[in-house]
Design a protein around this motif. Structure first.
Motif, PDB file in Angstrom:
ATOM      1  N   GLN A  87       0.846  -1.207   0.000  1.00  0.00           N
ATOM      2  CA  GLN A  87       0.000   0.000   0.000  1.00  0.00           C
ATOM      3  C   GLN A  87       0.881   1.257   0.000  1.00  0.00           C
ATOM      4  O   GLN A  87       0.680   2.176   0.785  1.00  0.00           O
ATOM      5  CB  GLN A  87      -0.958   0.008   1.206  1.00  0.00           C
ATOM      6  N   ASN A  88       1.876   1.256  -0.868  1.00  0.00           N
ATOM      7  CA  ASN A  88       2.769   2.399  -1.079  1.00  0.00           C
ATOM      8  C   ASN A  88       3.672   2.741   0.105  1.00  0.00           C
ATOM      9  O   ASN A  88       4.221   3.841   0.176  1.00  0.00           O
ATOM     10  CB  ASN A  88       1.985   3.633  -1.547  1.00  0.00           C
ATOM     11  N   LYS A  89       3.853   1.769   1.025  1.00  0.00           N
ATOM     12  CA  LYS A  89       4.824   1.969   2.110  1.00  0.00           C
ATOM     13  C   LYS A  89       5.864   0.872   2.073  1.00  0.00           C
ATOM     14  O   LYS A  89       5.541  -0.310   1.909  1.00  0.00           O
ATOM     15  CB  LYS A  89       4.116   1.975   3.469  1.00  0.00           C
ATOM     16  N   SER A  90       7.139   1.282   2.264  1.00  0.00           N
ATOM     17  CA  SER A  90       8.235   0.315   2.179  1.00  0.00           C
ATOM     18  C   SER A  90       8.168  -0.674   3.352  1.00  0.00           C
ATOM     19  O   SER A  90       8.063  -0.262   4.506  1.00  0.00           O
ATOM     20  CB  SER A  90       9.559   1.083   2.218  1.00  0.00           C
ATOM     21  N   VAL A  91       8.208  -1.969   3.071  1.00  0.00           N
ATOM     22  CA  VAL A  91       8.208  -2.962   4.158  1.00  0.00           C
ATOM     23  C   VAL A  91       9.525  -3.726   4.264  1.00  0.00           C
ATOM     24  O   VAL A  91       9.857  -4.266   5.315  1.00  0.00           O
ATOM     25  CB  VAL A  91       7.040  -3.977   4.058  1.00  0.00           C
ATOM     26  N   SER A  92      10.305  -3.776   3.179  1.00  0.00           N
ATOM     27  CA  SER A  92      11.622  -4.403   3.311  1.00  0.00           C
ATOM     28  C   SER A  92      12.553  -3.943   2.211  1.00  0.00           C
ATOM     29  O   SER A  92      12.113  -3.502   1.139  1.00  0.00           O
ATOM     30  CB  SER A  92      11.524  -5.935   3.311  1.00  0.00           C
ATOM     31  N   LYS A  93      13.837  -4.028   2.524  1.00  0.00           N
ATOM     32  CA  LYS A  93      14.887  -3.771   1.538  1.00  0.00           C
ATOM     33  C   LYS A  93      15.876  -4.911   1.676  1.00  0.00           C
ATOM     34  O   LYS A  93      16.498  -5.063   2.729  1.00  0.00           O
ATOM     35  CB  LYS A  93      15.590  -2.447   1.840  1.00  0.00           C
ATOM     36  N   GLU A  94      16.008  -5.707   0.620  1.00  0.00           N
ATOM     37  CA  GLU A  94      16.872  -6.890   0.701  1.00  0.00           C
ATOM     38  C   GLU A  94      18.119  -6.707  -0.169  1.00  0.00           C
ATOM     39  O   GLU A  94      18.041  -6.154  -1.259  1.00  0.00           O
ATOM     40  CB  GLU A  94      16.086  -8.135   0.258  1.00  0.00           C
ATOM     41  N   THR A  95      19.248  -7.222   0.353  1.00  0.00           N
ATOM     42  CA  THR A  95      20.492  -7.143  -0.423  1.00  0.00           C
ATOM     43  C   THR A  95      21.163  -8.513  -0.547  1.00  0.00           C
ATOM     44  O   THR A  95      22.254  -8.631  -1.107  1.00  0.00           O
ATOM     45  CB  THR A  95      21.473  -6.126   0.183  1.00  0.00           C
ATOM     46  N   PHE A  96      20.531  -9.538  -0.020  1.00  0.00           N
ATOM     47  CA  PHE A  96      20.951 -10.936  -0.259  1.00  0.00           C
ATOM     48  C   PHE A  96      22.386 -11.235   0.180  1.00  0.00           C
ATOM     49  O   PHE A  96      23.062 -12.081  -0.421  1.00  0.00           O
ATOM     50  CB  PHE A  96      20.767 -11.306  -1.741  1.00  0.00           C
ATOM     51  N   ASN A  97      22.858 -10.539   1.189  1.00  0.00           N
ATOM     52  CA  ASN A  97      24.209 -10.790   1.695  1.00  0.00           C
ATOM     53  C   ASN A  97      25.270 -10.727   0.600  1.00  0.00           C
ATOM     54  O   ASN A  97      26.237 -11.489   0.607  1.00  0.00           O
ATOM     55  CB  ASN A  97      24.233 -12.156   2.388  1.00  0.00           C
ATOM     56  N   GLY A  98      25.059  -9.848  -0.352  1.00  0.00           N
ATOM     57  CA  GLY A  98      26.076  -9.664  -1.397  1.00  0.00           C
ATOM     58  C   GLY A  98      25.958 -10.615  -2.574  1.00  0.00           C
ATOM     59  O   GLY A  98      26.761 -10.563  -3.512  1.00  0.00           O
ATOM     60  N   LEU A  99      24.980 -11.491  -2.563  1.00  0.00           N
ATOM     61  CA  LEU A  99      24.767 -12.393  -3.704  1.00  0.00           C
ATOM     62  C   LEU A  99      24.596 -11.561  -4.984  1.00  0.00           C
ATOM     63  O   LEU A  99      23.764 -10.658  -5.023  1.00  0.00           O
ATOM     64  CB  LEU A  99      23.506 -13.218  -3.450  1.00  0.00           C
ATOM     65  N   PRO A 100      25.376 -11.868  -6.037  1.00  0.00           N
ATOM     66  CA  PRO A 100      25.220 -11.084  -7.259  1.00  0.00           C
ATOM     67  C   PRO A 100      23.853 -11.282  -7.926  1.00  0.00           C
ATOM     68  O   PRO A 100      23.343 -12.405  -7.977  1.00  0.00           O
ATOM     69  CB  PRO A 100      26.329 -11.620  -8.171  1.00  0.00           C
ATOM     70  N   TRP A 101      23.279 -10.207  -8.432  1.00  0.00           N
ATOM     71  CA  TRP A 101      22.056 -10.269  -9.243  1.00  0.00           C
ATOM     72  C   TRP A 101      22.057  -9.094 -10.192  1.00  0.00           C
ATOM     73  O   TRP A 101      22.810  -8.128  -9.992  1.00  0.00           O
ATOM     74  CB  TRP A 101      20.797 -10.292  -8.363  1.00  0.00           C
ATOM     75  N   ARG A 102      21.246  -9.157 -11.195  1.00  0.00           N
ATOM     76  CA  ARG A 102      21.326  -8.191 -12.281  1.00  0.00           C
ATOM     77  C   ARG A 102      19.993  -8.127 -13.011  1.00  0.00           C
ATOM     78  O   ARG A 102      19.324  -9.154 -13.169  1.00  0.00           O
ATOM     79  CB  ARG A 102      22.404  -8.683 -13.264  1.00  0.00           C
ATOM     80  N   ILE A 103      19.633  -6.936 -13.477  1.00  0.00           N
ATOM     81  CA  ILE A 103      18.428  -6.786 -14.298  1.00  0.00           C
ATOM     82  C   ILE A 103      18.830  -6.248 -15.670  1.00  0.00           C
ATOM     83  O   ILE A 103      19.734  -5.411 -15.765  1.00  0.00           O
ATOM     84  CB  ILE A 103      17.419  -5.809 -13.666  1.00  0.00           C
ATOM     85  N   MET A 104      18.157  -6.720 -16.686  1.00  0.00           N
ATOM     86  CA  MET A 104      18.478  -6.280 -18.057  1.00  0.00           C
ATOM     87  C   MET A 104      17.253  -6.465 -18.933  1.00  0.00           C
ATOM     88  O   MET A 104      16.286  -7.118 -18.527  1.00  0.00           O
ATOM     89  CB  MET A 104      19.637  -7.127 -18.595  1.00  0.00           C
ATOM     90  N   THR A 105      17.318  -5.898 -20.130  1.00  0.00           N
ATOM     91  CA  THR A 105      16.250  -6.208 -21.070  1.00  0.00           C
ATOM     92  C   THR A 105      16.532  -7.597 -21.641  1.00  0.00           C
ATOM     93  O   THR A 105      17.680  -8.047 -21.714  1.00  0.00           O
ATOM     94  CB  THR A 105      16.183  -5.186 -22.226  1.00  0.00           C
ATOM     95  N   ARG A 106      15.470  -8.252 -22.048  1.00  0.00           N
ATOM     96  CA  ARG A 106      15.637  -9.582 -22.663  1.00  0.00           C
ATOM     97  C   ARG A 106      16.436  -9.467 -23.954  1.00  0.00           C
ATOM     98  O   ARG A 106      17.208 -10.346 -24.299  1.00  0.00           O
ATOM     99  CB  ARG A 106      14.275 -10.224 -22.907  1.00  0.00           C
ATOM    100  N   ARG A 107      16.202  -8.374 -24.676  1.00  0.00           N
ATOM    101  CA  ARG A 107      16.935  -8.178 -25.926  1.00  0.00           C
ATOM    102  C   ARG A 107      18.443  -8.141 -25.679  1.00  0.00           C
ATOM    103  O   ARG A 107      19.223  -8.754 -26.409  1.00  0.00           O
ATOM    104  CB  ARG A 107      16.463  -6.871 -26.602  1.00  0.00           C
ATOM    105  N   HIS A 108      18.827  -7.475 -24.605  1.00  0.00           N
ATOM    106  CA  HIS A 108      20.248  -7.340 -24.255  1.00  0.00           C
ATOM    107  C   HIS A 108      20.884  -8.717 -23.995  1.00  0.00           C
ATOM    108  O   HIS A 108      21.953  -9.032 -24.520  1.00  0.00           O
ATOM    109  CB  HIS A 108      20.341  -6.444 -23.015  1.00  0.00           C
TER     110      HIS A 108
END
Ligand code: FAD
Ligand code: 5PR
Length: 379
Positions: A87-108
């Motif tokens: 409902q537009n309020k932050s409930v968590s912020k996760e950083t996965f203990n440094g586990l690498p992750w990445r977002i990209m376009t599918r085309r990329h």
């Protein structure tokens, strides 16, 4: 241990059906191990379908192994945190203990894999639709042509003809929630104050169930996933019903206005497929052909790529293709099965809305290192 790639006089030949993330990864990994590989794509062009994608440590390690990581890292994004709102309020912020992750376009991602497949000498055929395979190592094309291979890989997606021609036992079902996925301009300046480089999973249950998964792919492109139940005609309408989305997420108006212009938008329900086996004789199924899953844990392509790469490892270590395929399924499948089950549970219960749901179990597949064959990044 005998290596079937080295003991044979001639290079072994693989016929791979489907140039998605699974087929491309399998083709490159096999080619790197000395196989002659023909990759068959039904479409007239090599292109990625869909909007954005998350890859985690497991998928990124595969990219490293197949020589595509540097290209993928350039022009993709790791958010400072994976944030969840209710409902537009932050409930968590996760950083996965440094586990690498990445977002990209599918085309990329797709472009990087295609480039690498060409570099290593995979023979790619477009307009080449597979219609059937047999366990002795034959692939039949739509044209009637029958091709021989020491290995046939069915990487032809959730509607796999290779799979269905071989009569695998399967359970299939679709979800009640679905999603509209789009790439739009970031418009970061126009969004004003806020941590707009984060992933933000914005859930609203009141007055209607509507969710936006906000995922920056790079400095210019934003991946939006707009989720509403299939039973909600306005939330699931494409092109977008701008009013109903802006009403719930007014602060995203600049991006939503762009999204509403996209005529080609689709609303997709999640498909799950579970098979009794992934292999038959010389045929191996990889990716959605074998294990389409709900996207809650963002691991469909990650698992597909791990499984495709791992297949090349077993084939390099066993005396026969048949032995390699069965040892491959035995060793690698349980990780995917557990991920598929938990992803399905999360989707059915909308569990991600609670925040802090990337538990060690939820990150199991992500933590797997397919090169070293161990779990990295203890949680
Ligand atoms: P596909 O991508 O379906 O590729 C199959 C290819 O084969 C296509 O090129 C097709 O044209 C071709 N083809 C089809 N039939 C034939 C034939 N008969 N002969 C020859 N070629 C053929 N996964 C993640 O890892 N991270 C995410 O963030 C993520 N988000 C997702 C979000 C949603 C909403 C959904 C639904 C899925 C998501 N996934 C995600 C899952 C991921 O998209 C899939 O698991 C992955 O794309 C499967 O790749 P594939 O190569 O097996 O199949
Ligand atoms: N995570 C990702 C995603 O694309 C979806 C979901 C979770 C990266 C759907 O688009 O929960 O549906 C989800």
């Amino acid at each position: 241990m005998a290596n079937i790639n080295k003991t044979s006089g001639n290079a072994l030949r693989a016929q791979v059906a489907g140039a998605g993330f699974a087929g491309l990864t399998a083709a490159i990994a096999l080619r790197q191990n000395g196989w002659d590989v023909t990759l068959h794509e039904r479409d007239s062009e090599l292109r990625a379908f869909g909007a954005g994608i998350y890859l985690w440590h497991n998928g990124l390690r595969v990219l490293e192994a197949v020589g595509a990581l540097d290209d993928v890292l350039l022009g993709s994004h790791t958010p400072p945190t994976y944030e969840t709102w209710m409902q537009n309020k932050s409930v968590s912020k996760e950083t996965f203990n440094g586990l690498p992750w990445r977002i990209m376009t599918r085309r990329h991602l797709h472009n990087a894999l295609v480039k690498r497949a060409k570099e290593v000498g995979v023979e790619i055929r477009v307009n080449s639709e597979a219609v059937a395979a047999d366990a002795d190592g034959r692939l039949t094309l739509q044209t009637g042509e029958v091709l021989e291979g020491d290995l046939i890989v069915g990487a032809d997606g959730v509607g796999s003809k290779v799979r269905d021609s071989l009569g695998f036992e399967q359970d299939r079902w679709v979800s009640t929630d679905g999603i509209i996925r789009l790439i739009v301009p970031r418009k970061k300046e126009e969004l004003g104050d806020g941590e707009w480089d984060n992933t933000i999973d914005m859930w609203n249950f009141e007055p209607r169930v509507q969710r936006i998964l906000y995922s920056p792919c790079n400095k210019d492109e934003l991946y939006l996933g707009l989720m509403a139940p299939a039973a909600d005609p306005r939330g699931s309408r494409v092109p977008l019903d701008l009013e109903v989305w802006v009403e719930m997420f007014p602060f995203l108006e600049p991006c939503l206005s762009e999204a509403a212009k996209l005529e080609s938008a689709r609303y997709d329900k999640y498909a799950t497929t579970k098979l009794d086996s992934w292999v038959k004789g010389k045929v191996a199924l990889v990716g959605d052909a074998a294990h389409a899953m709900c996207p809650a844990l963002a691991q469909g392509a990650g698992c597909a790529m791990v499984n495709a790469f791992s297949l090349s490892q077993d084939l390099a270590e066993q005396n026969s293709v048949e032995d390699a395929l069965s040892s491959w399924e035995n060793r690698i499948r349980p990780i995917t099965d557990r991920c598929q089950a938990l992803s399905g549970e999360y989707a059915a219960n909308r569990s991600l809305s609670r925040g802090n749901m990337f538990t060690p179990a939820a990150l199991e597949a992500a933590r797997y290192d397919p090169i070293r064959r161990v779990y990295s990044w203890p949680q």
